[in-house]
Enzyme design. Structure first.
Site, short mmCIF file in Angstrom:
data_model
loop_
_atom_site.label_atom_id
_atom_site.label_comp_id
_atom_site.label_asym_id
_atom_site.label_seq_id
_atom_site.Cartn_x
_atom_site.Cartn_y
_atom_site.Cartn_z
N CYS A 294 8.93 -6.71 8.90
CA CYS A 294 8.21 -7.98 8.98
C CYS A 294 9.09 -9.13 8.50
O CYS A 294 9.68 -9.08 7.41
CB CYS A 294 6.95 -7.91 8.11
SG CYS A 294 6.03 -9.45 8.03
N CYS B 204 1.16 -10.57 11.90
CA CYS B 204 1.18 -9.56 10.82
C CYS B 204 1.42 -8.19 11.44
O CYS B 204 0.71 -7.78 12.36
CB CYS B 204 -0.15 -9.57 10.06
SG CYS B 204 -0.26 -8.30 8.79
N CYS C 293 -10.23 6.05 -4.34
CA CYS C 293 -9.34 4.94 -3.97
C CYS C 293 -8.57 4.42 -5.19
O CYS C 293 -7.93 3.37 -5.11
CB CYS C 293 -10.12 3.81 -3.32
SG CYS C 293 -11.41 3.09 -4.35
#
Length: 443
Positions: A79, A167, A399
């Site tokens: 990126c 993105c 998580c």
């Protein structure tokens, strides 16, 4: 007489640091003037120059300037916005090493907090590392000096919105909208009063919730309406809290939905409902969880923190009875709708799972298997209730490795469970987020 304490002035010259380790959030750890320094984008074994960005009493923070001696694990980020954007934090680390980092984070938390290790480690679950996110909350900022609106994740310093046109980790229909949305908002009268948007991508529909601090003007409304029609997306407006979300215009039968093809299931959801961000990893995670549950036709299953039925409905296809419990009434309504949509009989209840429910009606079934998927804070308060069931199998989807390890300590060392298996799942590639699964049993 009190005196205001002046903030310590940051050194302007870069400092040279040797990186010794990685922190839990993926930053390099070094020492400078006998104090720990957390360095963005640095890897163990590297020598770097860095500029201090924050000085605290116990530690300092720094932004890396230059790599003098590089790690063999360093890669060039795909990126172009990575150096400033905080949407991803580990793109400079080779992909196979990212999952090693997450595995070591889970293993370390088990050892430190639970003094436990599973009998067997599950092979890490992985999938595509790019264009995987179907949901995102993006910041919006009108920059008067540039006469432009920025739409994106926050910068790594947290103070500003990163300037980005695309993105690499958003699914392409979302990524392609970043620049067009920035140009759209720049034309609006209330452009200075839009702090964020929330994007959700279903199998066939895309929605965007616009958080706005001032009412839309008539021209603003027409701009959004025309853009939504052109791009085929649904706009929703949010003036205050989550309960104020409403569609820009009536959308008739249009519905956000996703499917689980392996199970032949379809789910409806609303733009601000929680769903798993990574669609491919979600299905792999469900398959792994159900394999661990080893469901049979006579099983009675309790699914806690069930959301809109992500695990509940696949389990209901096999088990004799499945009861789902969730604290958000809106998600419970969606779960009931989804069960009916798929022709399944599931008993859903809304309950605060931080409270004692030993006298609740839904607790009085002869559960022999339990699955839980709690928030980051974990499931500490509900663990004694799980132990009070007849369940011999517990699958814990987590998580946050620290809360999983803390809860494991209680399950194993107080409540009589054995940690059979555990492993990590790369739900958020290129970030330090650790998703994991643990399987417990008892005689």
């Amino acid at each position: 007489m009190s005196r205001s304490r002046k903030a310590k002035k940051l050194p302007q010259e870069p400092i040279e640091l040797v990186i010794e380790d990685l922190s839990h959030d993926g930053r390099g750890i070094a020492k400078w003037n006998e104090k720990v320094v957390f360095v963005q984008n640095a890897l163990p074994g590297e020598t770097v120059t860095a500029k201090l960005s924050k000085m605290n009493r116990k530690y300092n923070e720094a932004m890396m300037q230059e790599v003098l001696v590089a790690s063999d694990d360093r890669v060039d980020p795909k990126c172009e916005y990575y150096e400033m954007c905080n949407g991803c934090t580990m793109m400079h680390l080779a992909e196979e090493k990212q999952i090693d980092f997450k595995f070591n984070a889970l293993k370390s938390n088990f050892y430190k907090m639970a003094k436990a290790e599973p009998k067997e480690w599950i092979e890490p679950l992985t999938d595509d590392h790019w264009a995987y996110r179907r949901r995102a909350r993006l910041s919006v900022k009108w920059v008067k000096a540039r006469e432009a609106v920025l739409v994106g994740f926050r910068e790594k310093n947290g103070r500003f919105v990163a300037k980005m046109d695309f993105c690499e980790v958003l699914e392409k229909p979302l990524a392609d909208l970043i620049q067009p949305l920035a140009e759209l908002f720049a034309q609006m009268d209330i452009k200075a009063f839009i702090p964020q948007i929330e994007c959700s991508l279903g199998d066939d529909e895309l929605s965007i919730i616009i958080r706005h601090m001032r009412p839309l003007t008539d021209p603003d409304f027409e701009l959004l309406k025309a853009f939504g029609e052109e791009k085929g997306l649904m706009f929703f407006l949010q003036s205050k809290g989550p309960d104020t979300v409403k569609p820009l215009v009536p959308y008739g039968d249009r519905q956000l939905a996703f499917s689980l093809p392996h199970y032949g299931l379809n789910y409806h959801f609303l733009p601000n409902d929680f769903i798993q961000v990574n669609r491919k990893m979600n299905e792999k995670m469900i398959k792994q969880a159900l394999a661990a549950m080893d469901l049979e036709a006579n099983d009675v299953v309790l699914d806690l923190f069930c959301g809109l039925g992500n695990f509940t409905l696949p389990m209901a296809q096999t088990a004799a009875q499945v009861v789902g419990v969730e604290g958000d009434e809106r998600l419970v309504e969606r779960a009931r709708h989804n069960a009916e949509l798929n022709g399944l009989s599931v008993d859903f209840h809304c309950a605060d799972l931080t409270k004692d429910h030993s006298n609740s009606a839904w607790f009085n079934s002869p559960y022999n298997k339990v699955l839980i998927d709690p928030p980051r804070s974990g499931a500490w308060e509900i663990l004694p209730l799980i132990a009070a069931t007849k369940a011999k199998t517990l699958v814990y989807v987590s998580c946050h490795p620290a809360s999983l390890a803390r809860d494991t300590d209680r399950l194993v060392n107080e409540l009589g469970f054995t940690l059979e298996k555990a492993g990590v799942m790369d739900m958020f590639p290129h970030t330090s987020h650790v998703e994991s699964m643990a399987i417990f049993s008892r005689p």
